[in-house]
Write an enzyme that holds these catalytic residues in place. Sequence first.
Site, PDB file in Angstrom:
ATOM      1  N   HIS A  34      50.528   4.460   1.249  1.00 35.26           N
ATOM      2  CA  HIS A  34      50.175   5.366   2.353  1.00 35.26           C
ATOM      3  C   HIS A  34      51.112   6.568   2.362  1.00 35.26           C
ATOM      4  O   HIS A  34      52.193   6.524   1.779  1.00 35.26           O
ATOM      5  CB  HIS A  34      50.228   4.613   3.691  1.00 35.26           C
ATOM      6  CG  HIS A  34      51.607   4.201   4.092  1.00 35.26           C
ATOM      7  ND1 HIS A  34      52.472   5.051   4.742  1.00 35.26           N
ATOM      8  CD2 HIS A  34      52.290   3.052   3.901  1.00 35.26           C
ATOM      9  CE1 HIS A  34      53.616   4.428   4.948  1.00 35.26           C
ATOM     10  NE2 HIS A  34      53.544   3.208   4.440  1.00 35.26           N
TER      11      HIS A  34
ATOM     12  N   SER B 148      54.535   0.253   0.930  1.00 38.73           N
ATOM     13  CA  SER B 148      55.188   1.525   1.211  1.00 38.73           C
ATOM     14  C   SER B 148      56.265   1.869   0.177  1.00 38.73           C
ATOM     15  O   SER B 148      55.954   2.043  -1.001  1.00 38.73           O
ATOM     16  CB  SER B 148      55.753   1.412   2.632  1.00 38.73           C
ATOM     17  OG  SER B 148      56.221   2.607   3.106  1.00 38.73           O
TER      18      SER B 148
END
Lengths: 67, 240
Positions: B141, B118
């Site tokens: 993501h 992330s």
Amino acid sequence: MLYTPLDYSEIFPPSDEEFANRKYVNHEGKLFVIDKTEEGTYQLVQLISSNPHDYLNNDYLPGTTLT
Amino acid sequence: MTKDAGKKEEQQSGSSLVQKIQALGQTNVPQAPDSNIHVLSIIGQVEGHMQLPPQNKTTKYEHLLPQLIAIEQNPKIEGMIILLNTVGGDVEAGLALSEMIASMSKPTVSIVLGGGHSIGVPIAVSTDYSFIVPTATMTIHPIRLTGLVIGVPQTFEYLDKMQERVIQFVINHSNIKEEKFKDLMFAKGNLTRDIGTNVVGREAVEYGLIDEVGGVKEAMEKLNELIQKSKPDDESQVIQ
């Protein structure tokens, strides 16, 4: 058992007591995370320093009781 | 008297030994000379505006930002290594760290160990050269938000812009193409019931996200090489 995708802390918000015993102190230019123990002494939890050699100092071992 | 004192000392050293074993599970740690390389570890969650309960392992940006300034200022420190094993966390705190690292004048190298998920992705690529160990993974993501949302359209716009900032930072500081990064970010079928991609070690290098597969040895070699390059050529001036 809780069937939920929510985080544990979202269902049971942390109490202020949990934060009360933890302190951040600056000592000799290094930052220390310390916890107050039940006996009233302080125990070193974590050392925050960018100098790798500070982590080799026996006085700064996590778990050391501070006087 | 002397015998007594000796006994006392022995007891004391015995108790400190027990304390050390309780603390670290080992009796002594080796000592070494001063280092010209400093280390920053990004561990656990990158903590933002909300303080997480004490049982969480977190990296607090308010601790790291002053350290980065101190490293930049200290003439004895010649280089910095960033160790990453993070699950991600607060986007703006992560971006703040990334921008700070990217704007440092001293040579910097990062190693992704375990996971750099992330918001760990921009932090990993913010250094001059990045390494990933073969077993480490990085999850790419889209940005998410948990909690109560007031004003859905505005929040959507805001998050969309925030995501764009992350994408721009990553493509500006690594060799990955914008299209490829967006493809990975919005890919379906890689993560269970979620969009995004989990890239492992070598894959991250193949996509151009990370510069090289390697661990401590490679990172130290690279950092020393960068330090040598960054030093002004004193010797050649002397010759002239």
